[in-house]
Design a protein around this motif. Sequence first.
Motif, short mmCIF file in Angstrom:
data_model
loop_
_atom_site.label_atom_id
_atom_site.label_comp_id
_atom_site.label_asym_id
_atom_site.label_seq_id
_atom_site.Cartn_x
_atom_site.Cartn_y
_atom_site.Cartn_z
N LYS A 128 -2.54 3.63 10.02
CA LYS A 128 -3.47 4.37 10.27
C LYS A 128 -3.09 5.45 10.95
CE LYS A 128 -7.80 3.64 9.66
NZ LYS A 128 -9.00 3.37 9.46
N TYR A 139 -5.49 5.45 0.75
CA TYR A 139 -4.62 4.21 0.42
C TYR A 139 -4.31 3.82 -0.87
CZ TYR A 139 -5.77 3.30 5.08
OH TYR A 139 -5.79 3.59 6.23
N GLU A 143 -11.02 1.21 3.10
CA GLU A 143 -10.44 -0.42 3.64
C GLU A 143 -10.77 -1.90 3.10
OE1 GLU A 143 -10.35 1.49 7.58
OE2 GLU A 143 -9.55 2.70 7.56
N LEU A 188 1.04 -1.26 0.18
CA LEU A 188 0.21 -0.30 -0.26
C LEU A 188 0.79 1.06 0.00
CD1 LEU A 188 -2.72 -1.04 2.81
CD2 LEU A 188 -3.02 -0.92 0.52
N VAL A 228 0.58 4.76 1.38
CA VAL A 228 -0.81 5.76 2.86
C VAL A 228 -0.37 7.09 2.09
CG1 VAL A 228 -0.79 5.80 4.70
CG2 VAL A 228 -0.29 3.60 3.86
N LEU A 231 -3.88 -2.54 9.81
CA LEU A 231 -4.24 -1.41 8.86
C LEU A 231 -4.93 -0.05 10.33
CD1 LEU A 231 -5.17 -0.36 6.35
CD2 LEU A 231 -7.08 -0.52 7.07
#
Length: 234
Positions: free
Chosen positions: A152, A120, A134, A89, A91, A148
């Motif tokens: 975050k 994301y 998500e 991912l 971010v 996750l």
Amino acid sequence: MDKIEKIYEGKSKIVYSTEVTDYIIHYFKDDTTCFNAAMHGIIEKKGIMNNRISAKIFEYLESQGVPTHYERLLSDREVLVKKAQRIPLEVIIRNVTAGSLCRTFRLEEGQKLPCPILEYCYKNDAMSDPLVNEYHIRAFNFATDEELAQIKNYAFLINNLLTRFFLRRNLELIDFKLEFGKFKDKVILMDEISPDTCRLWEVGTGEKFGKDRFRRGLGNIEETYQEVLARVSR
Ligand code: UDP
């Protein structure tokens, strides 16, 4: 620690194995890409500056309790890092409107957002790093809910820390990209944090630093990487 074998070459870095299984070496190149590699070029000595800038930022984040892959600088272009298992991912945190957010939502650049936006993207060049939420992350098993939640928390903590870190150096952190991985069952920050992965604008004048100058065909690109290095070294 010596390089043993090249294991991967990416757009801006080469990764080498070392004699120790848990550690690898990142070699920073001068190649620069943006808009998902649609634009490519060389910025003289950028690899040297990004390696140093990223090391300073990772050292700072570690000192503030953020676990990272960073171990130590080995040379101008080389850093020793932990070999984490990559979470696929990107971010992104945005504090001010810019870049793809403006293109997607037809916004004017440079507007302070009332609260940060976290996005994301699935890290996949062939798919041009599509935005995911998500539910995609859960369904496609990119990360567990627990991972996750940690990602975050770290992302917003890093945003608070780096916003203040750069403000003390008269730079506004507009947006930036983070990557995380797993090392010995823990989520850690990996990849790099540099003017290639952050938008930094001078407080007051809005002058752009780093990759934004490359994206827009502005001059003095190397000088602004040098200037960011000088300011983060203070
Ligand atoms: N970013 C990055 N790598 C990517 C995509 C984005 O480091 O593959 C960073 C970029 O430098 C900026 C932020 O993430 O600081 C938001 O990028 P945006 O989506 O606006 O990308 P653009 O299309 O404008 O490059």
